[in-house]
Every structure is written in structure tokens, then in C-alpha cells.
Design a protein around this motif. Structure first.
Motif, PDB file in Angstrom:
ATOM      1  N   ARG A 228      12.289  56.962 -36.696  1.00 42.51           N
ATOM      2  CA  ARG A 228      12.602  58.264 -37.278  1.00 42.51           C
ATOM      3  C   ARG A 228      13.335  58.093 -38.602  1.00 42.51           C
ATOM      4  NH1 ARG A 228      13.930  59.398 -31.651  1.00 42.51           N
ATOM      5  NH2 ARG A 228      12.324  60.782 -30.778  1.00 42.51           N
ATOM      6  N   PRO A 229      13.165  59.020 -39.537  1.00 46.32           N
ATOM      7  CA  PRO A 229      13.912  58.938 -40.796  1.00 46.32           C
ATOM      8  C   PRO A 229      15.405  59.131 -40.553  1.00 46.32           C
ATOM      9  CG  PRO A 229      12.743  61.027 -40.632  1.00 46.32           C
ATOM     10  CD  PRO A 229      12.265  60.195 -39.486  1.00 46.32           C
ATOM     11  N   ALA A 230      16.181  58.808 -41.576  1.00 44.75           N
ATOM     12  CA  ALA A 230      17.634  58.922 -41.455  1.00 44.75           C
ATOM     13  C   ALA A 230      18.048  60.366 -41.181  1.00 44.75           C
ATOM     14  CB  ALA A 230      18.295  58.418 -42.735  1.00 44.75           C
ATOM     15  N   ARG A 231      19.129  60.524 -40.451  1.00 45.37           N
ATOM     16  CA  ARG A 231      19.668  61.850 -40.176  1.00 45.37           C
ATOM     17  C   ARG A 231      20.186  62.495 -41.456  1.00 45.37           C
ATOM     18  NH1 ARG A 231      23.465  61.064 -34.771  1.00 45.37           N
ATOM     19  NH2 ARG A 231      21.805  60.432 -33.316  1.00 45.37           N
ATOM     20  N   SER A 232      20.036  63.773 -41.500  1.00 46.94           N
ATOM     21  CA  SER A 232      20.623  64.509 -42.626  1.00 46.94           C
ATOM     22  C   SER A 232      22.143  64.519 -42.473  1.00 46.94           C
ATOM     23  CB  SER A 232      20.095  65.943 -42.670  1.00 46.94           C
ATOM     24  OG  SER A 232      18.693  65.950 -42.828  1.00 46.94           O
ATOM     25  N   PRO A 233      22.873  64.507 -43.569  1.00 45.80           N
ATOM     26  CA  PRO A 233      24.346  64.520 -43.489  1.00 45.80           C
ATOM     27  C   PRO A 233      24.844  65.702 -42.669  1.00 45.80           C
ATOM     28  CG  PRO A 233      23.621  64.064 -45.724  1.00 45.80           C
ATOM     29  CD  PRO A 233      22.401  64.449 -44.957  1.00 45.80           C
ATOM     30  N   ALA A 234      25.835  65.417 -41.804  1.00 41.32           N
ATOM     31  CA  ALA A 234      26.340  66.455 -40.899  1.00 41.32           C
ATOM     32  C   ALA A 234      27.559  67.175 -41.446  1.00 41.32           C
ATOM     33  CB  ALA A 234      26.672  65.838 -39.540  1.00 41.32           C
ATOM     34  N   SER A 235      28.097  66.731 -42.564  1.00 36.99           N
ATOM     35  CA  SER A 235      29.297  67.356 -43.130  1.00 36.99           C
ATOM     36  C   SER A 235      29.196  67.358 -44.637  1.00 36.99           C
ATOM     37  CB  SER A 235      30.550  66.607 -42.681  1.00 36.99           C
ATOM     38  OG  SER A 235      30.587  65.303 -43.251  1.00 36.99           O
ATOM     39  N   GLY A 236      30.087  68.139 -45.263  1.00 33.83           N
ATOM     40  CA  GLY A 236      30.102  68.171 -46.727  1.00 33.83           C
ATOM     41  C   GLY A 236      30.459  66.824 -47.311  1.00 33.83           C
ATOM     42  N   GLU A 237      31.392  66.117 -46.685  1.00 33.03           N
ATOM     43  CA  GLU A 237      31.779  64.798 -47.182  1.00 33.03           C
ATOM     44  C   GLU A 237      30.604  63.830 -47.089  1.00 33.03           C
ATOM     45  OE1 GLU A 237      35.589  61.822 -46.680  1.00 33.03           O
ATOM     46  OE2 GLU A 237      34.621  62.531 -44.844  1.00 33.03           O
ATOM     47  N   ALA A 238      29.878  63.863 -45.957  1.00 35.17           N
ATOM     48  CA  ALA A 238      28.725  62.982 -45.805  1.00 35.17           C
ATOM     49  C   ALA A 238      27.631  63.333 -46.814  1.00 35.17           C
ATOM     50  CB  ALA A 238      28.189  63.075 -44.382  1.00 35.17           C
ATOM     51  N   LYS A 239      27.447  64.630 -47.109  1.00 35.42           N
ATOM     52  CA  LYS A 239      26.461  65.030 -48.115  1.00 35.42           C
ATOM     53  C   LYS A 239      26.846  64.486 -49.480  1.00 35.42           C
ATOM     54  CE  LYS A 239      23.120  67.189 -50.173  1.00 35.42           C
ATOM     55  NZ  LYS A 239      21.758  66.580 -50.152  1.00 35.42           N
ATOM     56  N   THR A 240      28.130  64.550 -49.799  1.00 38.04           N
ATOM     57  CA  THR A 240      28.600  63.970 -51.057  1.00 38.04           C
ATOM     58  C   THR A 240      28.329  62.476 -51.077  1.00 38.04           C
ATOM     59  OG1 THR A 240      30.337  65.646 -51.234  1.00 38.04           O
ATOM     60  CG2 THR A 240      30.618  63.626 -52.527  1.00 38.04           C
ATOM     61  N   GLY A 241      28.545  61.824 -49.924  1.00 41.35           N
ATOM     62  CA  GLY A 241      28.281  60.389 -49.832  1.00 41.35           C
ATOM     63  C   GLY A 241      26.821  60.059 -50.046  1.00 41.35           C
ATOM     64  N   VAL A 265      15.391  44.288 -51.224  1.00 39.24           N
ATOM     65  CA  VAL A 265      16.009  42.963 -51.353  1.00 39.24           C
ATOM     66  C   VAL A 265      17.276  42.831 -50.513  1.00 39.24           C
ATOM     67  CG1 VAL A 265      15.065  42.616 -53.653  1.00 39.24           C
ATOM     68  CG2 VAL A 265      17.327  43.651 -53.398  1.00 39.24           C
ATOM     69  N   ALA A 266      17.665  43.878 -49.818  1.00 38.30           N
ATOM     70  CA  ALA A 266      18.857  43.865 -48.970  1.00 38.30           C
ATOM     71  C   ALA A 266      18.510  44.581 -47.664  1.00 38.30           C
ATOM     72  CB  ALA A 266      20.029  44.548 -49.678  1.00 38.30           C
ATOM     73  N   PRO A 267      19.376  44.513 -46.661  1.00 41.80           N
ATOM     74  CA  PRO A 267      19.053  45.106 -45.362  1.00 41.80           C
ATOM     75  C   PRO A 267      18.719  46.593 -45.423  1.00 41.80           C
ATOM     76  CG  PRO A 267      20.924  43.643 -45.150  1.00 41.80           C
ATOM     77  CD  PRO A 267      20.632  43.731 -46.611  1.00 41.80           C
ATOM     78  N   ASP A 268      17.760  47.001 -44.595  1.00 41.33           N
ATOM     79  CA  ASP A 268      17.412  48.412 -44.422  1.00 41.33           C
ATOM     80  C   ASP A 268      18.583  49.103 -43.726  1.00 41.33           C
ATOM     81  OD1 ASP A 268      16.341  50.813 -43.032  1.00 41.33           O
ATOM     82  OD2 ASP A 268      14.426  50.122 -43.853  1.00 41.33           O
ATOM     83  N   LEU A 269      19.024  50.233 -44.274  1.00 37.92           N
ATOM     84  CA  LEU A 269      20.203  50.929 -43.754  1.00 37.92           C
ATOM     85  C   LEU A 269      19.859  52.234 -43.037  1.00 37.92           C
ATOM     86  CD1 LEU A 269      22.674  50.531 -46.789  1.00 37.92           C
ATOM     87  CD2 LEU A 269      22.285  48.980 -44.862  1.00 37.92           C
ATOM     88  N   THR A 270      18.591  52.454 -42.714  1.00 35.11           N
ATOM     89  CA  THR A 270      18.186  53.734 -42.145  1.00 35.11           C
ATOM     90  C   THR A 270      18.993  54.089 -40.895  1.00 35.11           C
ATOM     91  OG1 THR A 270      15.942  53.364 -42.975  1.00 35.11           O
ATOM     92  CG2 THR A 270      16.225  55.079 -41.298  1.00 35.11           C
ATOM     93  N   HIS A 271      19.272  53.099 -40.064  1.00 35.96           N
ATOM     94  CA  HIS A 271      20.038  53.336 -38.833  1.00 35.96           C
ATOM     95  C   HIS A 271      21.170  52.323 -38.714  1.00 35.96           C
ATOM     96  CE1 HIS A 271      17.130  56.318 -37.446  1.00 35.96           C
ATOM     97  NE2 HIS A 271      16.165  55.469 -37.783  1.00 35.96           N
ATOM     98  N   ILE A 272      21.845  52.074 -39.806  1.00 35.12           N
ATOM     99  CA  ILE A 272      22.863  51.019 -39.831  1.00 35.12           C
ATOM    100  C   ILE A 272      23.977  51.261 -38.817  1.00 35.12           C
ATOM    101  CG2 ILE A 272      24.056  52.187 -41.749  1.00 35.12           C
ATOM    102  CD1 ILE A 272      25.070  49.441 -42.628  1.00 35.12           C
ATOM    103  N   ALA A 273      24.354  52.511 -38.582  1.00 36.08           N
ATOM    104  CA  ALA A 273      25.481  52.793 -37.687  1.00 36.08           C
ATOM    105  C   ALA A 273      25.150  52.520 -36.226  1.00 36.08           C
ATOM    106  CB  ALA A 273      25.943  54.230 -37.857  1.00 36.08           C
ATOM    107  N   LEU A 323      27.175  56.841 -44.243  1.00 37.44           N
ATOM    108  CA  LEU A 323      26.553  55.697 -43.575  1.00 37.44           C
ATOM    109  C   LEU A 323      26.872  55.665 -42.082  1.00 37.44           C
ATOM    110  CD1 LEU A 323      27.053  52.855 -46.216  1.00 37.44           C
ATOM    111  CD2 LEU A 323      24.991  54.200 -45.750  1.00 37.44           C
ATOM    112  N   GLU A 324      28.082  56.077 -41.687  1.00 38.48           N
ATOM    113  CA  GLU A 324      28.394  56.009 -40.261  1.00 38.48           C
ATOM    114  C   GLU A 324      27.678  57.097 -39.470  1.00 38.48           C
ATOM    115  OE1 GLU A 324      32.438  56.534 -39.218  1.00 38.48           O
ATOM    116  OE2 GLU A 324      32.655  58.498 -40.173  1.00 38.48           O
ATOM    117  N   GLY A 325      27.027  58.014 -40.174  1.00 38.82           N
ATOM    118  CA  GLY A 325      26.211  59.008 -39.500  1.00 38.82           C
ATOM    119  C   GLY A 325      24.770  58.572 -39.334  1.00 38.82           C
TER     120      GLY A 325
END
Length: 327
Positions: A228-241, A265-273, A323-325
Motif C-alpha cells: 500500500r502507498p504511504a499513509r497520508s499525514p494524520a496531523s498538521g505537524e506531520a503534513k508540514t513534515g 540510492v537509499a532505503p525505501d521509506l514507505t513504511h519505515i515506522a 516519518l513515524e506515521g
């Protein structure tokens, strides 16, 4: 007590003497057999060396006359020693042959193929599938179904690495421009730690990996979640991130599914958390460690190819919240 402490080194999640799969069982049995045989040979050699010293022959009445009986006994001893040596060499050669045949048979019928690519200093993990949209790329952690054979295709993009998960298999090199095949199988669910076993640069010791064996249903669910694609940001701070991530150099190296970030060239971060660790096993996954890794990667893993980003405190917290989301 000393013996108990010594034997503690034969257990644990990164010990070749604590097997959790058929390949590791075969190798552990070989290790114990070779150890016992070498110990027996050492004892026999010590006896052979000590015997002439403890059994002093009587001085011959005529020193220049050979004792035919004694010479024949010495000849028999030499012939027996030669025969035993040849038998041991032939026996161990046959044992090695049958062990290799057993190891080669582990991968027969493997339904899952995973391509593992070594980088300085992390592992790229690609799950192959006949359906293109089912192909999955992740990093550093390898999920497999417990009780089923899995085929690993090993290669490298830079220097020679070596893939080794002692509880499940022997080690095998990852060589640039070449694909080596390693078949593994975990007898039961569990987490098994691996390590690069070939010196590959400054952070060789911090190039770890984890194989996570799960029941087939849980493994399938994990694979579907990872697609699945990455989750959409759940908060304003995460959206800013997210906005910061997509407008900083991060996107040049990392990929996040469902976003414009498409670096390879670096690790895929789609589900890093959802992973257990950061930086190939160097840090456990947590908000604090994630912030430390982003703020000062060279302080955590000197020589790593991840550059230092110029971020103030608010920007760092926003990117960490994003990222932690990503689970």
C-alpha cells in the motif's frame, strides 16, 4: 561454573550453534562432529608421542644389530597411522559432499524469491513476483513465511559483502555483477539476527539485518500492507513534515510510495515506522532515535553516505512526525 559460562556463547539469536532451520542444523552438526573428531585425533597423537617417552626400550646387547621384531612393530604403527589418516580424509570428504547435497535440497520447491542487494552499509530487499504490481522493495528486514523454503538472490552494488544469519544458514558472499543463490528455511516463527560477514568498510560492524519468520497468513498480510502507498499525514505537524521532506534533498535518495519521492540510492521509506531498527540495525526504532539519525547521521554511523540536513528544531520535529506515521 566456567563450563556453563562457556556454553552460554553457543546460544542466542546470532550463534551458529543455536540452529533454527535445516541448513543451520546441518552446519551445527558438522561443527560438533569436526570438533569431536579433531579432539579424538589430538588425544591419539598425544598418546603416540608420549608412548616412546614412557616406554623406554632395553639397551640392545649389540647396538649395531637391528631388532627385526621392533622394526616390524614400528612399520605397522606407521601403516596404521597412514591408513587412519586416509580414512579420516575420505570420510570427511564424503561427509562434506552429503552435507552440501542436503543444503542444496533445502530450496527445492521454494515459492518465494527475494533479491538481497548489499550497499555500504545497508541491505536492499526486493520481493519478486510474477505480477509486476506485487513486487515489493524494502530495506534491512526480511520477512519470510515460517516452515517454507525461501530462495535468496544475493548481489552487491559496490564492494563484496557477505550475508550471514547464523541461526538459519551459512554465509555467502554478495559480489558486484554476480548473483549467488542461498536457500533458507526457518523451522518456526521468530526473529533471527544476521550480519555482514565480509569487511566492507568503516561501518561493516553496523551492517546488520533481521529475518522475521511468520505464519503464512501473517506474512501475506504483511506483504499486502507493505504494497500500500504511504499513509497520508494524520496531523498538521506531520503534513508540514511531508512538505519539508518533498522539498529537501531527501527525495533525491529515498522513495516513499504514493508521493513524488522516488529516489533509489537509499532505503525505501514507505513504511519505515513499521521496522524494528534504523540504519541497518544500528538503532532501535523510536521517535528519539529517528530524530538523532536525521539530525546527525555521521555521529550515529560515521562514514555513512547519508548527508547532514540543515534543519532547525521545528523542521526536525515535523519530519520525524511525518516519518513515524509511515507504518
Amino acid at each position: 561454573m566456567a563450563c556453563v559460562l562457556f556454553l552460554q556463547g553457543c546460544a542466542g539469536w546470532q550463534s551458529a550453534l543455536d540452529p533454527k532451520g535445516p541448513a543451520a542444523n546441518e552446519l551445527a552438526w558438522l561443527i560438533w562432529f569436526f570438533t569431536a573428531l579433531c579432539a579424538l585425533i589430538w588425544v591419539l597423537v598425544m598418546i603416540a608421542l608420549a608412548a616412546p617417552l614412557l616406554m623406554r626400550p632395553r639397551a640392545p646387547s649389540e647396538p649395531l644389530v637391528l631388532n627385526a621384531g621392533a622394526e616390524h612393530r614400528k612399520l605397522r604403527v606407521v601403516l596404521i597411522a597412514v591408513a587412519m589418516t586416509v580414512s579420516v580424509v575420505v570420510g570427511l570428504t564424503l561427509l562434506s559432499f552429503f552435507a552440501n547435497r542436503t543444503l542444496a535440497a533445502i530450496g527445492s520447491g521454494a515459492a518465494l524469491t527475494i533479491r538481497v542487494t548489499g550497499h555500504q552499509w545497508w541491505w536492499e530487499v526486493r520481493y519478486e513476483d510474477a505480477t509486476p504490481n506485487r513486487i515489493l522493495t524494502t530495506a534491512n528486514e526480511i520477512h519470510i513465511p515460517a516452515g517454507e523454503p525461501v530462495r535468496l538472490l544475493l548481489t552487491s552494488t559496490d564492494v563484496i559483502h557477505s550475508f550471514w544469519v547464523p541461526s538459519l544458514s551459512g554465509k555467502l558472499d554478495l559480489i558486484p555483477g554476480r548473483i549467488n543463490v542461498l536457500d533458507i528455511k526457518a523451522d518456526k516463527p521468530g526473529v533471527y539476527r544476521g550480519q555482514c560477514a565480509e569487511f566492507c568498510g568503516a561501518q561493516h560492524a553496523n551492517m546488520g539485518t533481521f529475518i522475521i519468520a511468520e505464519p503464512r497468513a501473517r506474512f501475506d498480510a504483511w506483504w499486502n500492507d507493505q504494497l500500500r502507498p504511504a499513509r497520508s499525514p494524520a496531523s498538521g505537524e506531520a503534513k508540514t513534515g511531508e512538505d519539508l521532506f518533498l522539498h529537501r534533498p531527501c527525495v533525491m535518495c529515498h522513495r516513499i510510495g504514493g508521493t513524488p519521492a522516488g529516489g533509489t540510492v537509499a532505503p525505501d521509506l514507505t513504511h519505515i515506522a513499521s521496522r524494528r531498527t534504523l540504519a541497518a540495525g544500528t538503532l532501535t526504532m523510536s521517535r528519539g532515535n529517528l530524530a538523532a539519525w536525521i539530525a546527525d547521521p555521521q555521529g550515529v554511523k560515521p562514514g555513512a553516505h547519508m548527508p547532514v540536513m540543515e534543519l532547525n528544531g521545528d523542521e526536525l520535529n515535523a519530519i520525524v512526525a511525518y516519518l513515524e506515521g509511515l507504518k
